[in-house]
Design an enzyme around this catalytic site. Structure first.
Site, PDB file in Angstrom:
ATOM      1  CG  HIS A  82      -1.964  -1.185   1.045  1.00 13.67           C
ATOM      2  ND1 HIS A  82      -2.472  -1.881   2.110  1.00 13.67           N
ATOM      3  CD2 HIS A  82      -2.512  -1.768  -0.069  1.00 13.67           C
ATOM      4  CE1 HIS A  82      -3.295  -2.835   1.681  1.00 13.67           C
ATOM      5  NE2 HIS A  82      -3.332  -2.786   0.363  1.00 13.67           N
ATOM      6  CG  HIS A 139      -6.744 -10.674  -7.677  1.00 18.13           C
ATOM      7  ND1 HIS A 139      -6.223 -10.289  -8.887  1.00 18.13           N
ATOM      8  CD2 HIS A 139      -6.937 -12.014  -7.768  1.00 18.13           C
ATOM      9  CE1 HIS A 139      -6.104 -11.358  -9.667  1.00 18.13           C
ATOM     10  NE2 HIS A 139      -6.527 -12.413  -9.012  1.00 18.13           N
ATOM     11  CB  SER A 183      -5.561  -2.205  -2.634  1.00 18.26           C
ATOM     12  OG  SER A 183      -6.370  -3.315  -2.963  1.00 18.26           O
ATOM     13  CD  GLU A 243     -12.587 -10.597  -3.666  1.00 16.70           C
ATOM     14  OE1 GLU A 243     -11.491 -10.051  -3.729  1.00 16.70           O
ATOM     15  OE2 GLU A 243     -12.720 -11.824  -3.441  1.00 16.70           O
ATOM     16  CG  ASP A 278     -10.760 -14.241 -13.765  1.00 13.27           C
ATOM     17  OD1 ASP A 278     -10.119 -14.346 -12.703  1.00 13.27           O
ATOM     18  OD2 ASP A 278     -10.252 -14.453 -14.876  1.00 13.27           O
ATOM     19  N   GLY A 279     -10.520 -11.307 -12.054  1.00 16.43           N
ATOM     20  CA  GLY A 279      -9.607 -10.167 -12.187  1.00 16.43           C
ATOM     21  C   GLY A 279      -8.760 -10.229 -13.448  1.00 16.43           C
ATOM     22  CG  ASP A 308      -2.895  -7.991  -3.615  1.00 17.22           C
ATOM     23  OD1 ASP A 308      -2.017  -8.838  -3.376  1.00 17.22           O
ATOM     24  OD2 ASP A 308      -3.513  -7.383  -2.717  1.00 17.22           O
TER      25      ASP A 308
HETATM   26  N1  SAM Z   1      -5.883  -6.123  -2.925  1.00 14.83           N
HETATM   27  C1  SAM Z   1      -6.434  -6.298  -1.604  1.00 14.83           C
HETATM   28  C2  SAM Z   1      -5.813  -5.299  -0.668  1.00 14.83           C
HETATM   29  O1  SAM Z   1      -4.637  -4.960  -0.844  1.00 14.83           O
HETATM   30  O2  SAM Z   1      -6.500  -4.822   0.230  1.00 14.83           O
HETATM   31  C3  SAM Z   1      -6.250  -7.703  -1.090  1.00 14.83           C
HETATM   32  C4  SAM Z   1      -6.615  -8.782  -2.028  1.00 14.83           C
HETATM   33  S1  SAM Z   1      -6.375 -10.413  -1.466  1.00 14.83           S
HETATM   34  C5  SAM Z   1      -4.632 -10.584  -1.366  1.00 14.83           C
HETATM   35  C6  SAM Z   1      -6.778 -11.343  -2.890  1.00 14.83           C
HETATM   36  C7  SAM Z   1      -8.256 -11.374  -3.228  1.00 14.83           C
HETATM   37  O3  SAM Z   1      -8.437 -11.925  -4.527  1.00 14.83           O
HETATM   38  C8  SAM Z   1      -9.084 -12.267  -2.307  1.00 14.83           C
HETATM   39  O4  SAM Z   1     -10.078 -11.479  -1.698  1.00 14.83           O
HETATM   40  C9  SAM Z   1      -9.706 -13.326  -3.238  1.00 14.83           C
HETATM   41  O5  SAM Z   1     -11.028 -13.656  -2.887  1.00 14.83           O
HETATM   42  C10 SAM Z   1      -9.657 -12.627  -4.571  1.00 14.83           C
HETATM   43  N2  SAM Z   1      -9.591 -13.487  -5.774  1.00 14.83           N
HETATM   44  C11 SAM Z   1      -9.022 -14.710  -5.911  1.00 14.83           C
HETATM   45  N3  SAM Z   1      -9.040 -15.081  -7.209  1.00 14.83           N
HETATM   46  C12 SAM Z   1      -9.613 -14.067  -7.910  1.00 14.83           C
HETATM   47  C13 SAM Z   1      -9.859 -13.835  -9.285  1.00 14.83           C
HETATM   48  N4  SAM Z   1      -9.530 -14.733 -10.215  1.00 14.83           N
HETATM   49  N5  SAM Z   1     -10.440 -12.675  -9.646  1.00 14.83           N
HETATM   50  C14 SAM Z   1     -10.772 -11.737  -8.717  1.00 14.83           C
HETATM   51  N6  SAM Z   1     -10.546 -11.893  -7.382  1.00 14.83           N
HETATM   52  C15 SAM Z   1      -9.966 -13.038  -6.986  1.00 14.83           C
END
Ligand code: SAM
EC number: 2.1.1.266
Length: 280
Positions: free
Chosen positions: A19, A42, A100, A118, A143-144, A164
């Site tokens: 961050h 993500h 984030s 998400e 999907d991210g 992320d």
């Molecule tokens: N970026 C956030 C932050 O810094 O506050 C933290 C994110 S966390 C490390 C990863 C997130 O990705 C999780 O909440 C998970 O549910 C989500 N996730 C997993 N696979 C994903 C995908 N293919 N597309 C979108 N989100 C996904």
């Protein structure tokens, strides 16, 4: 099935690094009046309660944001990040940690846009409700990695893309590289910021080799280790790989990382690193 929940880890040393870098990139983008897109592939839930069951169970934030919170005379590079954290803790007691998307929401201007995705069935509704009244934001349960194809290039032709993933699945290490290639094909001038954990050093060596092999230039690696590399379970370090970093970022991280390391790891274990994987 997605089992990773960021609420167990919010505010840990890896979030502090991630961050800080995110905030510095956003501040650099704000130096021009022109709008930009913040794409968070993500996103997580957005807001984390540090006195909640998940954060209390691991206590990770105590060795992350908890070590910065009471400090005075902070390096100026931490100002935008801590300003965002303070905005969610107006009473002065550290109770909430902004993820984030909320850090971006705090720092972005009226003319900028957020696109957040998400997948988790519990975290997505929490994220969506955080942004219900924010007209700058589009929040999708999607999907991210797909967004790197469908949302790029942004109309404004300026942007930060934060990638992320939880690295729950081994394929994430390849998917991030493929995703970056897809994004870069469409938007070569964007800034891409990829977070990575160091659990097994070999995986990160492979990741940086794979990125090098894409032919993409201007790739900066930033890392903060709290322990030496190890074969045991658990994350010993984390890093950010930034493609097309703002010109000041290398210097800013060289300035702030020694202080961050000293403050987060009083024993002095581990290391810091700022290095070009591929230069200009
Ligand atoms: N970026 C956030 C932050 O810094 O506050 C933290 C994110 S966390 C490390 C990863 C997130 O990705 C999780 O909440 C998970 O549910 C989500 N996730 C997993 N696979 C994903 C995908 N293919 N597309 C979108 N989100 C996904």
């Amino acid at each position: 099935m997605l089992s990773y929940r960021h609420s167990f880890h919010a505010g840990n040393h890896a979030d502090v690094l991630k961050h800080t870098v995110q905030s510095l990139i956003i501040e650099s983008l704000k130096e021009k009046e022109k709008p930009f897109l913040y794409l968070d592939t993500h996103s997580g839930a957005g807001r984390y309660q540090l006195s909640g069951e998940h954060a209390e169970r691991t206590g990770e934030y105590l060795e992350g944001i908890g070590r910065l919170w009471q400090q005075e005379n902070l390096p100026e590079e931490l100002a935008p990040y801590l300003d965002a954290v303070r905005a969610f803790n107006r009473t002065g007691t550290l109770r909430y940690y902004p993820g984030s998307p909320l850090i971006a929401r705090h720092l972005l201007r009226e003319q900028d846009k957020l696109h957040l995705t998400e997948l988790h069935s519990s975290d997505y509704p929490l994220l969506r409700s955080e942004f219900q009244k924010d007209e700058r934001a589009k929040v999708l349960r999607a999907d991210g990695y797909q967004q790197l194809k469908s949302q790029l290039p942004p109309l404004s032709r300026r942007g930060l893309i934060l990638i992320d993933p939880p690295y729950e699945m081994k394929t994430d290490y390849q998917d991030v590289v493929k995703g970056i290639q897809e994004g870069y094909k469409r938007f070569a001038t964007g800034t891409y910021a990829l977070w990575y954990p160091v659990v097994m050093r070999q995986q990160i060596k492979r990741l940086t080799r794979d990125l090098e092999a894409t032919g993409i230039r201007r790739i900066l690696q930033i890392e903060l280790a709290v322990r030496p590399d190890s074969d045991q379970r658990g994350m010993t370090a984390s890093g950010m790989i930034v493609i097309n970093p703002p010109w000041k970022l290398e210097q800013q991280m060289n300035n702030v990382l020694p202080w961050l390391h000293k403050t987060l790891v009083p024993t002095g274990n581990g290391h810091t690193l700022v290095k070009w994987i591929v230069p200009e």
